[in-house]
Scaffold this active site. Structure first.
Site, PDB file in Angstrom:
ATOM      1  N   HIS A  99       0.811  -1.207   0.000  1.00 51.15           N
ATOM      2  CA  HIS A  99       0.000   0.000   0.000  1.00 51.15           C
ATOM      3  C   HIS A  99       0.851   1.268   0.000  1.00 51.15           C
ATOM      4  O   HIS A  99       0.379   2.322  -0.419  1.00 51.15           O
ATOM      5  CB  HIS A  99      -0.967  -0.015   1.185  1.00 51.15           C
ATOM      6  N   HIS A 260      -1.905 -12.472  -1.964  1.00 53.04           N
ATOM      7  CA  HIS A 260      -2.949 -13.177  -1.228  1.00 53.04           C
ATOM      8  C   HIS A 260      -2.574 -14.618  -0.914  1.00 53.04           C
ATOM      9  O   HIS A 260      -3.425 -15.421  -0.559  1.00 53.04           O
ATOM     10  CB  HIS A 260      -4.261 -13.112  -2.007  1.00 53.04           C
TER      11      HIS A 260
END
Length: 718
Positions: A99, A260
């Site tokens: 991020h 993920h």
């Protein structure tokens, strides 16, 4: 009523009596006010380290591997105030790095991890960055220990790398060199929406510099467009957002699946249990946000995205379970405890470990956007290849992760540390190795040959400006080093048409000198500046730092370099056709990309105009009868009240300046020119040079700003 109750300073009024910077701001009255203030960001006054601090030198004192060991220890040192899932912060630190880097967009080069911006608003309080305040606080003891030897910006990315390595994954490498700033980057346009998570359509995304589908997200809504729960309709949004970061389909699949493979999402209860973000939280929360009233508020009761998904049977160890589970099971839509749309493997056994209770197992779960990798035809082909070839997946993710976390750093010359990969990558805008630095005699010889060409000063200056002014301070791309103005696509740009005519003549000199073409171009510009200054009565020598090299066409990604053209170059009075943004706004944008201050912008415009450097040879803004002389005529005539200005047509793009009494047209100008008389801040700066004692200062300031632009990409000089 007592006198005390009436007193406005008694302390009993609910409204604060004094607020520094408060009250109705200028932008309220004039919402279209030109943001000249953006050129004064990140000044020495906001930097506690002082102008002499050198991060590159400080980093070299760092015990790099001791730092890595300390970060690795943090991963498994679970804290009561934010307990680690499975006793391991791996997933949290991967998300922190992702991020931090994921705000980058290649369109304008802004965003990204390179300045440690996640410490400041708005990023520190974006909805998609919920709980990353905890990750940053977990790293504080490490930052405190190593001090200025490691920047926050580097620490965020290194922590993500170490998290991956601790899971058994082999990363592609790591380059340090990201230098912290001390205030938000207010020049970044995050979008026009006034509400968090307001949605954008994919067509608008594809034609913008925005890197997310919704205000406050890093990429896309994990529940699908507008929380539709439709994996197929998410595909164009995924391509648009990742595409704005220069990622192709294979990189997209690798990044989503790789990110993920480890960790989990958090959605133990509805969002109404969550309180204010860090910027809006009470002072006693000390920079923490998103306080959670559900249960303990942490650990098994944590709420971040509102989704409660665990993808892998080994969520702290690298594996290929993401793809195995994606294709093995049939997925059924469900709601998380927070009410968010997610998917569960209906035909699976409970094989996923609970993060806090080893006696509990769960069924595999996925996000809507995870399923896009199976149900979009092109993504599905890549995903099946990775399913059947785990090593290909690992290699693709390693490279894509490195690109994600380093894309905004510019050339590899900026990288620091022992883990910098040796391989040159096309997106790094590679350059050949430099040869021996030219001698003073060879520079003087080349300079004499440039003078002998007899070209006007303005032509020489125009060429050098065209070469150097592609630089972008956001991602450190562009600039004069490499002489890419001689290559595609820059050689074909409309704005460079006249500059390339001059370039052809300079290219003919190269064989007879010991300088690179890149150095010759800059030296030619310096010659032009010196000639123009001499014509104005000032004998000056423009500083010249040789050592530039010439890039090859094979080292130049044409599509990527096309973006450096931008929408306008107000310094040459060029604006792309069809662009409706006011020219003066684009001029400020260009100046900010060139890291110029408002005084530097003013000096450069004034000098370039009187040298006649407009891209098409027009006379707009050339407020002088002695073109080629580095005079202050631009400023004196601009501010002369005997002139009156009016637009030539309804577009108000070009203006005529007439004698106030006779009505005779004396000059023409664009918005880029008149803004220095119209805008109160720029006019104040223009007045400095228009004054009787401003001539010498103008020449000095122009030369200093010129030299700065010529050397913006000379990271070897730092």
């Amino acid at each position: 009523m007592s006198n005390e109750s009436k007193c406005p300073f008694s302390g009993h009024n609910s409204k604060p009596q004094v607020t520094v910077g408060g009250g109705t701001a200028n932008l309220h009255w004039w919402p279209n006010q030109l943001r000249v203030d953006l050129l004064n960001q990140h000044s020495e006054r906001s930097n506690p380290l002082g102008k002499d601090f050198n991060y590159r030198q400080e980093f070299k004192k760092l015990d790099y591997y001791a730092l890595k060991a300390d970060i690795k220890n943090v991963l498994t040192d679970s804290q009561d105030w934010w307990p680690a899932d499975w006793g391991n912060y791996t997933g949290l630190f991967i998300r922190l790095a992702w991020h931090a880097a994921g705000t980058y967009r290649m369109g304008d080069g802004r965003g990204g991890a390179g300045r440690g911006q996640q410490r400041f608003a708005p990023l520190n309080s974006w909805p998609d960055n919920a709980s990353l305040d905890k990750a940053r606080r977990l790293l504080w003891p490490v930052k405190q220990k190593y001090g200025q030897k490691i920047s926050w910006a580097d620490l965020f990315i290194l922590a993500g790398n170490i998290a991956l390595e601790s899971s058994g994954f082999r990363t592609f490498g790591f380059g340090a060199g990201r230098e912290d700033v001390w205030e938000p980057d207010n020049d970044v346009n995050w979008g026009d929406e006034k509400e968090w998570l307001a949605h954008r359509n994919s067509e608008a995304l594809a034609g913008s510099n925005l890197a997310a589908t919704e205000m406050g997200l890093i990429y896309v809504n994990p529940e699908g467009p507008q929380a539709s729960g439709d994996p197929r309709s998410a595909a164009p949004f995924i391509r648009a957002t990742f595409g704005n970061m220069a990622m192709d389909d294979e990189e997209i699949v690798a990044l989503i699946a790789g990110g993920h493979t480890l960790g989990k999402t958090h959605g133990a209860a509805p969002a109404d249990h969550v309180q204010a973000d860090p910027e809006g939280a009470p002072i006693e929360q000390m920079g923490f946000g998103w306080a959670n009233s559900y249960g303990t508020g942490v650990g098994k009761d944590a709420i971040t995205s509102g989704l409660e998904v665990i993808w892998s049977q080994t969520p702290t160890q690298w594996s290929n379970y993401f793809f195995e589970n994606l294709f093995k099971y049939e997925w059924v839509q469900e709601r998380s405890p927070a009410g968010a749309i997610q998917w569960v493997a209906a035909d699976a056994e409970a094989i996923i470990p609970d993060p806090f209770d080893p006696s509990i197992k769960r069924k595999p779960t996925m996000l809507t956007t995870d399923l896009t990798l199976r149900f979009d035809p092109e993504f599905e082909k890549i995903s099946r290849r990775f399913l059947n070839d785990p090593q290909a997946f690992a290699n693709a993710f390693a490279r894509a992760w490195f690109k994600l976390t380093h894309r905004d750093m510019g050339p590899k010359a900026r990288y620091l540390g022992p883990e910098v990969p040796t391989e040159d990558l096309i997106w790094q805008d590679p350059l050949p190795a430099a040869s021996a630095t030219p001698s003073s005699a060879s520079i003087a010889d080349a300079k004499a040959k440039i003078v002998a060409l007899g070209l006007p000063a303005g032509e020489l200056v125009s060429l050098a400006w065209a070469s150097a002014s592609t630089f972008r301070g956001g991602d450190k791309r562009g600039g004069a080093n490499g002489a890419r103005i001689a290559l595609s696509p820059q050689r074909e740009w409309e704005v460079n048409k006249k500059a390339v005519e001059t370039l052809t003549k300079i290219e003919e000199l190269k064989a007879s000198t010991q300088l690179s073409l890149a150095d010759l171009i800059v030296l030619a510009g310096n010659v032009g500046v010196e000639q123009a200054a001499q014509a104005a009565g000032f004998n000056i020598t423009v500083p010249f730092a040789p050592g530039r090299v010439d890039a090859l066409q094979s080292q130049t990604d044409v599509e990527s370099f096309q973006l450096l053209l931008g929408l306008a170059d107000g310094f040459r009075n060029w604006k792309k056709q069809g662009v409706n943004t006011p020219a003066e706004v684009l001029l400020i944008d260009k100046a900010q990309q060139l890291t110029l201050t408002a005084p530097e912008l003013t000096a450069l415009i004034g000098g370039l105009r009187v040298l006649g450097t407009n891209w098409d040879g027009s006379q707009h803004g050339v407020f002088t009868q002695q073109v080629g002389v580095l005079s202050t005529d631009f400023f004196t005539n601009l501010l002369d009240m005997s002139n009156v200005w009016a637009p030539v047509d309804s577009t108000s793009e070009v203006f005529e300046g007439k004698d106030r009494k006779s009505g005779t047209v004396k000059f023409t100008a664009t918005r880029n020119d008149l803004v220095f008389g119209s805008n109160s801040i720029l006019r104040a700066l223009a007045e400095v040079y228009a004054q009787a004692d401003g001539k010498e200062k103008f020449v000095q300031d122009f030369v200093a700003a010129w030299t700065k632009v010529m050397n913006l990409d000379r990271f070897d000089l730092a």
